[in-house]
Design a protein around this motif. Structure first.
Motif, PDB file in Angstrom:
ATOM      1  N   GLN A  15      21.239  -5.912 -22.032  1.00 42.66           N
ATOM      2  CA  GLN A  15      21.414  -5.508 -20.640  1.00 42.66           C
ATOM      3  C   GLN A  15      22.829  -5.854 -20.166  1.00 42.66           C
ATOM      4  N   ASP A  16      23.191  -5.342 -18.993  1.00 43.15           N
ATOM      5  CA  ASP A  16      24.499  -5.615 -18.419  1.00 43.15           C
ATOM      6  C   ASP A  16      24.753  -7.103 -18.219  1.00 43.15           C
ATOM      7  N   ASP A  17      23.694  -7.890 -17.995  1.00 48.50           N
ATOM      8  CA  ASP A  17      23.860  -9.333 -17.802  1.00 48.50           C
ATOM      9  C   ASP A  17      23.930 -10.100 -19.125  1.00 48.50           C
ATOM     10  N   GLY A  18      23.905  -9.391 -20.262  1.00 50.14           N
ATOM     11  CA  GLY A  18      24.044 -10.005 -21.570  1.00 50.14           C
ATOM     12  C   GLY A  18      22.741 -10.428 -22.223  1.00 50.14           C
ATOM     13  N   ARG A  19      21.629 -10.311 -21.507  1.00 53.76           N
ATOM     14  CA  ARG A  19      20.340 -10.700 -22.077  1.00 53.76           C
ATOM     15  C   ARG A  19      19.733  -9.550 -22.862  1.00 53.76           C
ATOM     16  N   LEU A  20      19.021  -9.894 -23.948  1.00 50.96           N
ATOM     17  CA  LEU A  20      18.288  -8.894 -24.714  1.00 50.96           C
ATOM     18  C   LEU A  20      16.999  -8.543 -23.988  1.00 50.96           C
ATOM     19  N   PHE A  42      24.417 -14.713 -26.601  1.00 49.42           N
ATOM     20  CA  PHE A  42      25.644 -14.705 -27.390  1.00 49.42           C
ATOM     21  C   PHE A  42      26.739 -15.511 -26.700  1.00 49.42           C
ATOM     22  N   ALA A  43      27.062 -16.670 -27.278  1.00 55.91           N
ATOM     23  CA  ALA A  43      28.058 -17.568 -26.693  1.00 55.91           C
ATOM     24  C   ALA A  43      29.481 -17.133 -27.020  1.00 55.91           C
ATOM     25  N   LYS A  44      29.703 -16.611 -28.215  1.00 56.34           N
ATOM     26  CA  LYS A  44      31.052 -16.249 -28.645  1.00 56.34           C
ATOM     27  C   LYS A  44      31.090 -14.793 -29.088  1.00 56.34           C
ATOM     28  N   GLU A  45      32.103 -14.083 -28.647  1.00 57.88           N
ATOM     29  CA  GLU A  45      32.289 -12.707 -29.112  1.00 57.88           C
ATOM     30  C   GLU A  45      32.701 -12.729 -30.572  1.00 57.88           C
ATOM     31  N   GLY A  46      32.308 -11.720 -31.303  1.00 51.85           N
ATOM     32  CA  GLY A  46      32.707 -11.588 -32.686  1.00 51.85           C
ATOM     33  C   GLY A  46      31.801 -12.286 -33.673  1.00 51.85           C
TER      34      GLY A  46
END
Length: 86
Positions: A15-20, A42-46
């Motif tokens: 979702q837009d807020d980063g939650r699955l 997800f704490a870190k991108e990549g």
């Protein structure tokens, strides 16, 4: 999910807020299940992660699970009204 058939289908999205979030939908929102992770995962991108979704066929939100890197995620139930096939 098919827009022409009231979004009937299955999905697992970020979702837009980063939650699955996971949906099982016969007809949105009156005949569907939706669960959402309590915290953005997800704490870190990549970084790479393994994400899985399971469903026990019960037509209940507690039968739908999200796993992140093999661990069962804590979720909030937003919709729990599935009564027909998906």
């Amino acid at each position: 999910m098919a827009n022409a058939t009231d979004f009937r289908g299955i999905d697992l999205i970020i979702q837009d807020d980063g939650r699955l979030a996971a949906h099982l939908i016969h007809q949105w929102p009156d005949n569907a299940i939706k669960i959402v992770m309590k915290e953005p995962p997800f704490a870190k991108e990549g970084q790479s992660h393994h994400v899985a979704m399971t469903y026990d066929g019960s037509s209940q939100a507690n039968g739908l699970k999200i796993y992140l890197d093999g661990a069962l995620c804590n979720v909030d139930v937003e919709v729990d009204k599935l009564s027909d096939s998906i």
